[in-house]
Design a protein around this motif. Structure first.
Motif, PDB file in Angstrom:
ATOM      1  N   GLU A  37      40.777  25.160  64.536  1.00  0.00           N
ATOM      2  CA  GLU A  37      41.450  25.925  63.486  1.00  0.00           C
ATOM      3  C   GLU A  37      41.211  27.410  63.747  1.00  0.00           C
ATOM      4  N   TRP A  38      42.077  28.252  63.214  1.00  0.00           N
ATOM      5  CA  TRP A  38      41.854  29.687  63.252  1.00  0.00           C
ATOM      6  C   TRP A  38      42.528  30.327  62.056  1.00  0.00           C
ATOM      7  N   LEU A  39      42.028  31.477  61.687  1.00  0.00           N
ATOM      8  CA  LEU A  39      42.500  32.187  60.504  1.00  0.00           C
ATOM      9  C   LEU A  39      43.913  32.694  60.729  1.00  0.00           C
ATOM     10  N   TRP A  40      44.809  32.323  59.840  1.00  0.00           N
ATOM     11  CA  TRP A  40      46.209  32.701  59.977  1.00  0.00           C
ATOM     12  C   TRP A  40      46.563  33.855  59.039  1.00  0.00           C
ATOM     13  N   SER A  41      46.047  33.829  57.797  1.00  0.00           N
ATOM     14  CA  SER A  41      46.375  34.888  56.842  1.00  0.00           C
ATOM     15  C   SER A  41      45.228  35.084  55.855  1.00  0.00           C
ATOM     16  N   LEU A  42      45.244  36.248  55.203  1.00  0.00           N
ATOM     17  CA  LEU A  42      44.199  36.613  54.252  1.00  0.00           C
ATOM     18  C   LEU A  42      44.817  37.456  53.145  1.00  0.00           C
ATOM     19  N   ALA A  43      44.456  37.138  51.899  1.00  0.00           N
ATOM     20  CA  ALA A  43      44.881  37.945  50.748  1.00  0.00           C
ATOM     21  C   ALA A  43      43.636  38.350  49.979  1.00  0.00           C
ATOM     22  N   VAL A  44      43.594  39.610  49.540  1.00  0.00           N
ATOM     23  CA  VAL A  44      42.453  40.139  48.787  1.00  0.00           C
ATOM     24  C   VAL A  44      42.976  40.655  47.458  1.00  0.00           C
ATOM     25  N   GLN A  45      42.253  40.321  46.359  1.00  0.00           N
ATOM     26  CA  GLN A  45      42.629  40.835  45.054  1.00  0.00           C
ATOM     27  C   GLN A  45      41.370  41.238  44.306  1.00  0.00           C
ATOM     28  N   THR A  46      41.349  42.473  43.783  1.00  0.00           N
ATOM     29  CA  THR A  46      40.213  42.937  42.986  1.00  0.00           C
ATOM     30  C   THR A  46      40.624  43.329  41.580  1.00  0.00           C
ATOM     31  N   SER A  47      41.902  43.243  41.248  1.00  0.00           N
ATOM     32  CA  SER A  47      42.341  43.584  39.896  1.00  0.00           C
ATOM     33  C   SER A  47      41.942  42.473  38.935  1.00  0.00           C
ATOM     34  N   GLY A  48      42.270  42.629  37.668  1.00  0.00           N
ATOM     35  CA  GLY A  48      41.844  41.696  36.641  1.00  0.00           C
ATOM     36  C   GLY A  48      42.469  40.318  36.713  1.00  0.00           C
ATOM     37  N   THR A  64      35.434  43.568  39.288  1.00  0.00           N
ATOM     38  CA  THR A  64      34.528  44.156  40.254  1.00  0.00           C
ATOM     39  C   THR A  64      34.269  43.283  41.476  1.00  0.00           C
ATOM     40  N   GLN A  65      34.496  41.990  41.383  1.00  0.00           N
ATOM     41  CA  GLN A  65      34.207  41.091  42.495  1.00  0.00           C
ATOM     42  C   GLN A  65      35.513  40.634  43.137  1.00  0.00           C
ATOM     43  N   PRO A  66      35.728  40.964  44.404  1.00  0.00           N
ATOM     44  CA  PRO A  66      36.988  40.605  45.042  1.00  0.00           C
ATOM     45  C   PRO A  66      37.132  39.105  45.284  1.00  0.00           C
ATOM     46  N   HIS A  67      38.348  38.630  45.123  1.00  0.00           N
ATOM     47  CA  HIS A  67      38.723  37.261  45.457  1.00  0.00           C
ATOM     48  C   HIS A  67      39.426  37.290  46.806  1.00  0.00           C
ATOM     49  N   LEU A  68      39.108  36.326  47.669  1.00  0.00           N
ATOM     50  CA  LEU A  68      39.753  36.206  48.969  1.00  0.00           C
ATOM     51  C   LEU A  68      40.406  34.836  49.062  1.00  0.00           C
ATOM     52  N   VAL A  69      41.621  34.788  49.537  1.00  0.00           N
ATOM     53  CA  VAL A  69      42.281  33.521  49.834  1.00  0.00           C
ATOM     54  C   VAL A  69      42.670  33.572  51.295  1.00  0.00           C
ATOM     55  N   ILE A  70      42.231  32.555  52.053  1.00  0.00           N
ATOM     56  CA  ILE A  70      42.572  32.514  53.467  1.00  0.00           C
ATOM     57  C   ILE A  70      43.428  31.287  53.754  1.00  0.00           C
ATOM     58  N   GLY A  71      44.307  31.435  54.712  1.00  0.00           N
ATOM     59  CA  GLY A  71      45.127  30.336  55.191  1.00  0.00           C
ATOM     60  C   GLY A  71      44.815  30.079  56.645  1.00  0.00           C
ATOM     61  N   ALA A  72      44.627  28.808  56.997  1.00  0.00           N
ATOM     62  CA  ALA A  72      44.307  28.433  58.369  1.00  0.00           C
ATOM     63  C   ALA A  72      45.553  27.940  59.088  1.00  0.00           C
ATOM     64  N   TYR A  73      45.497  27.933  60.395  1.00  0.00           N
ATOM     65  CA  TYR A  73      46.613  27.512  61.238  1.00  0.00           C
ATOM     66  C   TYR A  73      47.061  26.086  60.906  1.00  0.00           C
ATOM     67  N   GLY A  74      46.126  25.201  60.586  1.00  0.00           N
ATOM     68  CA  GLY A  74      46.449  23.804  60.282  1.00  0.00           C
ATOM     69  C   GLY A  74      46.995  23.577  58.884  1.00  0.00           C
ATOM     70  N   ALA A  76      45.336  24.533  55.875  1.00  0.00           N
ATOM     71  CA  ALA A  76      44.318  24.563  54.824  1.00  0.00           C
ATOM     72  C   ALA A  76      44.282  25.937  54.160  1.00  0.00           C
ATOM     73  N   ILE A  77      44.068  25.939  52.842  1.00  0.00           N
ATOM     74  CA  ILE A  77      43.945  27.173  52.071  1.00  0.00           C
ATOM     75  C   ILE A  77      42.604  27.137  51.356  1.00  0.00           C
ATOM     76  N   SER A  78      41.848  28.246  51.444  1.00  0.00           N
ATOM     77  CA  SER A  78      40.526  28.326  50.819  1.00  0.00           C
ATOM     78  C   SER A  78      40.427  29.583  49.985  1.00  0.00           C
ATOM     79  N   ASN A  79      39.678  29.495  48.873  1.00  0.00           N
ATOM     80  CA  ASN A  79      39.488  30.609  47.962  1.00  0.00           C
ATOM     81  C   ASN A  79      38.004  30.975  47.937  1.00  0.00           C
ATOM     82  N   TYR A  80      37.681  32.268  48.071  1.00  0.00           N
ATOM     83  CA  TYR A  80      36.306  32.753  48.041  1.00  0.00           C
ATOM     84  C   TYR A  80      36.227  33.916  47.081  1.00  0.00           C
ATOM     85  N   GLN A  81      35.060  34.093  46.477  1.00  0.00           N
ATOM     86  CA  GLN A  81      34.801  35.266  45.652  1.00  0.00           C
ATOM     87  C   GLN A  81      33.527  35.918  46.171  1.00  0.00           C
TER      88      GLN A  81
END
Length: 114
Positions: A37-48, A64-74, A76-81
């Motif tokens: 797998e490899w990272l295909w896309s990334l979205a960052v959001q820090t607003s409310g 104050t804490q950014p949320h990250l959503v990543i999409g993988a080549y296969g 899969a979508i993952s959400n991180y804070q």
């Protein structure tokens, strides 16, 4: 870059999403994707608002804490804070706190001077 510009997120075919300084000095690995797998896309959001469902939905936390959503080549979508803690120190009547990545501000507590 994260919206305030102090951190950079780097990911790709090495299967890792890395947190770096704005000058691309690696600080930490946020996640590592499975084999082939490899990272295909990334979205960052820090607003409310929320990118995805958040069970700890406090106003301060979302702003104050950014949320990250990543999409993988296969597919899969993952959400991180990310959670950043302040680095500080107290000695006698002096208080030191880190600003940005490398600046340290020392404040005299009684007189309130920097």
């Amino acid at each position: 870059y994260l919206p305030q510009g102090q951190y950079l997120l780097i990911g790709g075919s090495d299967r890792k999403l890395s947190l770096c300084t704005h000058e691309a000095t690696p600080l930490s690995t946020i996640c590592q994707l499975p084999e082939k797998e490899w990272l295909w896309s990334l979205a960052v959001q820090t607003s409310g608002g929320n990118i995805a469902h958040n069970t700890n939905n406090t106003k301060k936390n979302n702003q104050t804490q950014p949320h990250l959503v990543i999409g993988a080549y296969g597919g899969a979508i993952s959400n991180y804070q990310l959670h950043f803690r302040a680095a500080y120190g107290l000695h006698g009547d002096r208080y030191a706190v880190r600003e940005f990545m490398t600046d340290v501000v020392v404040q005299h507590v009684q007189v309130e001077t920097r």
